[in-house]
Design an enzyme around this catalytic site. Structure first.
Site, PDB file in Angstrom:
ATOM      1  N   PRO A 376      23.279   1.929   4.036  1.00  0.00           N
ATOM      2  CG  PRO A 376      21.973  -0.494   3.868  1.00  0.00           C
ATOM      3  CD  PRO A 376      21.727   0.926   3.471  1.00  0.00           C
ATOM      4  CG  MET A 379      31.058  -6.575   7.313  1.00  0.00           C
ATOM      5  SD  MET A 379      31.028  -8.309   8.142  1.00  0.00           S
ATOM      6  CE  MET A 379      30.922  -9.007   6.480  1.00  0.00           C
ATOM      7  CG  HIS A 402      19.674  -0.559  -2.165  1.00  0.00           C
ATOM      8  ND1 HIS A 402      20.719  -0.624  -3.122  1.00  0.00           N
ATOM      9  CD2 HIS A 402      19.577  -1.930  -1.588  1.00  0.00           C
ATOM     10  CE1 HIS A 402      21.282  -2.068  -3.202  1.00  0.00           C
ATOM     11  NE2 HIS A 402      20.377  -2.642  -2.598  1.00  0.00           N
ATOM     12  CE  LYS A 478      26.868  -8.852   7.306  1.00  0.00           C
ATOM     13  NZ  LYS A 478      26.388  -8.228   5.984  1.00  0.00           N
TER      14      LYS A 478
HETATM   15  P1  5GP Z   1      21.077  -5.448  -0.354  1.00  0.00           P
HETATM   16  O1  5GP Z   1      19.551  -5.044   0.077  1.00  0.00           O
HETATM   17  O2  5GP Z   1      21.013  -5.142  -1.964  1.00  0.00           O
HETATM   18  O3  5GP Z   1      21.160  -6.854   0.042  1.00  0.00           O
HETATM   19  O4  5GP Z   1      21.890  -4.764   0.490  1.00  0.00           O
HETATM   20  C1  5GP Z   1      21.864  -3.160   0.586  1.00  0.00           C
HETATM   21  C2  5GP Z   1      23.202  -2.834   0.982  1.00  0.00           C
HETATM   22  O5  5GP Z   1      23.652  -3.302   2.466  1.00  0.00           O
HETATM   23  C3  5GP Z   1      24.356  -3.180   0.082  1.00  0.00           C
HETATM   24  O6  5GP Z   1      24.421  -2.674  -1.160  1.00  0.00           O
HETATM   25  C4  5GP Z   1      25.476  -3.088   1.108  1.00  0.00           C
HETATM   26  O7  5GP Z   1      26.011  -1.884   0.738  1.00  0.00           O
HETATM   27  C5  5GP Z   1      24.927  -2.790   2.507  1.00  0.00           C
HETATM   28  N1  5GP Z   1      25.532  -3.902   3.386  1.00  0.00           N
HETATM   29  C6  5GP Z   1      25.616  -5.525   3.162  1.00  0.00           C
HETATM   30  N2  5GP Z   1      26.237  -5.792   4.336  1.00  0.00           N
HETATM   31  C7  5GP Z   1      26.325  -4.788   5.203  1.00  0.00           C
HETATM   32  C8  5GP Z   1      26.599  -4.764   6.598  1.00  0.00           C
HETATM   33  O8  5GP Z   1      26.950  -5.849   7.330  1.00  0.00           O
HETATM   34  N3  5GP Z   1      26.857  -3.474   7.228  1.00  0.00           N
HETATM   35  C9  5GP Z   1      26.249  -2.658   6.640  1.00  0.00           C
HETATM   36  N4  5GP Z   1      26.258  -1.456   7.323  1.00  0.00           N
HETATM   37  N5  5GP Z   1      25.769  -2.585   5.307  1.00  0.00           N
HETATM   38  C10 5GP Z   1      25.925  -3.755   4.494  1.00  0.00           C
HETATM   39 MN    MN Z   2      18.175  -5.154   1.066  1.00  0.00          MN
END
Ligand code: 5GP
Ligand code: MN
Ligand code: MN
Length: 479
Positions: A376, A379, A402, A478
């Site tokens: 990912p 958003m 990741h 979210k």
């Molecule tokens: P983490 O597991 O570290 O909290 O998040 C993983 C990754 O999700 C983050 O590094 C960020 O790039 C991505 N991410 C966070 N919020 C969103 C979202 O709302 N949509 C998408 N597509 N990716 C997100």
């Molecule tokens: Mn995560």
């Protein structure tokens, strides 16, 4: 430390063991010049060199380009310790055990949603419980919860929340069989008993997206992806249950480390030998939390399938699982190190498994392509589907990044982001967000994250995963 990084290749930098007393192996950073500029404003490099001191650490302490500071260990990191007596550390896995990502594929196209993005966001928000500490739609008895912890997605299959075809498309088939609910505290169970099928807060989400670009037609076809197709990303983990297990065992490890003569430079790196009593208890608990998380993403899939059927009435509403990856987990795996096969305890914290073609643990339908890797972005930007590689097996214990990774702390993002401006900007791009907390949304603003394009380019060029397709968001739920 940053000035002491030695360039190994265009995308790999290294801190040799002599830069800090106690390092047993080098510390490696996968990054481009541009990414490097953004690294090291926090404690992540310091943490990376600390990890290089773990008992039994093998080859190198490694971080991906999405690296940022975490609890003890950096996020975006991999630490492999020698089986059976190398260290196992809850800090190397993270508080959200088996946080991970699942991607669903639909039989619908972007055009099928035309003009109804906001409505879909509302419909999904109404179906999928989200928010801090929020309970779900499923009432489990204590006995049933133990089954979830033991059986993982098999429990979901037995209870009508999964299709048979889903199981093969989940890392470890959605079940670690060494899980033991007896090692999980009553309090952890209490926190988890009503949270199955819930997203949680902040960084966790359900996102309807579409395939914006295909980089590898052949693999995309095998993955079941085509241009314009609607897809759904699910990002969540083991909720309060996993968090409590992590806290419980962190305490236990701090208290018992001395008994094993282990010293670490930071209490947050607390660890015990994998084969010690405490190490095994934690590993069995961690597996239970991992099973819970897979079940959680499965029940959310079921909730989405229900909402999707209703929303797109009269159309082909089938939703398949493309794949489900864990990005906070430790596993016992075999890897070749310096020409020799070795059994290792591989900690991935904010890092995704990226096993290449032919690997025995890669599910049959993806044997020829390597496992799908789901990354990912944010958003407001893109997310990526990639494929695992043989090179990742050689270099990074079969691992890659990741996400985009944070560039700003949550607090800095809250200060920097005007929520009204952000909402306007997203709506302008036809992205509709529904969230329980507005401050939560500003913490997750696209500028709080690194440039996903640059991060993906690094792992692709470095050969740790291969670009297959890019996704763009349409509707985001979210916590
Ligand atoms: P983490 O597991 O570290 O909290 O998040 C993983 C990754 O999700 C983050 O590094 C960020 O790039 C991505 N991410 C966070 N919020 C969103 C979202 O709302 N949509 C998408 N597509 N990716 C997100
Ligand atoms: Mn995560
Ligand atoms: Mn998480």
């Amino acid at each position: 430390l940053k000035s002491q990084l030695v360039k190994k290749s265009d995308y790999l930098w290294e801190l040799p063991p002599h830069v800090k007393k106690g390092m047993r192996v080098p510390a490696q950073v996968y990054a481009s010049k541009k990414i490097l500029e953004e690294i090291g404003g926090d404690k992540s490099l310091e943490q990376l060199t600390n990890v290089a001191m773990l008992p039994g650490i093998t080859k190198a302490s490694i971080v991906m380009p999405d690296v940022h500071e975490g609890y003890g260990f950096p996020i975006g990191g991999i630490a492999a310790t020698a089986w059976p007596d190398g260290g196992i550390s809850p800090g190397g896995i993270g508080y959200d055990i088996n946080c991970g990502v699942r991607l669903l594929t639909s039989n619908l196209q972007k055009e099928d949603l035309k003009g109804r993005g906001e409505e879909l966001a509302k419909a999904l928000y109404a179906q999928i419980p989200s928010g801090v500490g929020k309970g779900g739609n499923i009432q489990l008895s204590e006995k049933e919860l133990d089954k979830v912890l033991t059986l993982g997605v098999q429990w979901a299959l037995k209870n009508g929340y999964a299709n048979k075809e889903d199981i093969d498309k989940i890392e470890s088939r959605g079940r670690l069989d060494n899980a033991d609910p007896v090692c999980v505290s009553e309090y952890a169970k209490k926190r988890g008993i009503d949270q199955l099928g819930t997203i949680g807060s902040g960084n966790h989400f359900v996102e309807v997206s579409y395939v914006d670009k295909i980089f590898d037609q052949e693999v995309a076809q095998i993955f079941g992806l085509r241009e314009g197709q609607l897809t759904i990303l699910i990002h969540t983990g083991s909720r309060g249950l996993g968090h409590q297990i992590a806290s419980d065992y962190m305490k236990l490890m701090v208290a018992s480390m001395g008994k094993y003569g282990i010293e670490v430079p930071d209490r947050e790196l607390a660890c015990v030998p994998f084969n010690s009593q405490e190490g095994q208890q934690y590993f069995k608990s961690m597996a239970a939390a991992a099973n819970y998380a897979w079940c959680n993403r499965q029940v959310i899939t079921w909730e989405i399938r229900n909402a999707w059927k209703e929303f797109f009435k009269g159309k082909d509403t089938k939703l398949g699982v493309l794949y489900d990856v864990a990005h906070n987990i430790a596993k016992v795996e075999e890897h070749v190190v310096e020409g020799k096969k070795k059994k290792l305890i591989v900690h991935r914290k904010g890092s995704t498994r990226s096993f290449g073609p032919g690997h025995p643990e890669v599910t049959e339908c993806y044997k020829s392509t390597g496992q799908p890797v789901i990354i990912p972005g944010s958003m407001g930007t893109a997310s990526y589907v990639m494929a695992g590689t043989a090179q990742a097996m050689d270099e990074s214990f079969g691992s890659t990044c990741h996400g985009a990774g944070r560039r700003m702390s949550r607090r800095a993002a809250q200060r920097a982001v005007n929520i009204h401006e952000l909402e306007k900007e997203l709506v302008g791009k036809n992205i509709f967000v529904r969230a329980g907390s507005r401050s939560g949304v500003s913490e997750e603003a696209p500028i709080a994250y690194k440039d996903i394009e640059e991060v993906i380019e690094v792992v692709h060029q470095a050969g740790l995963a291969k670009k297959i397709a890019r996704l763009r968001p349409l509707a985001v739920i979210k916590g």
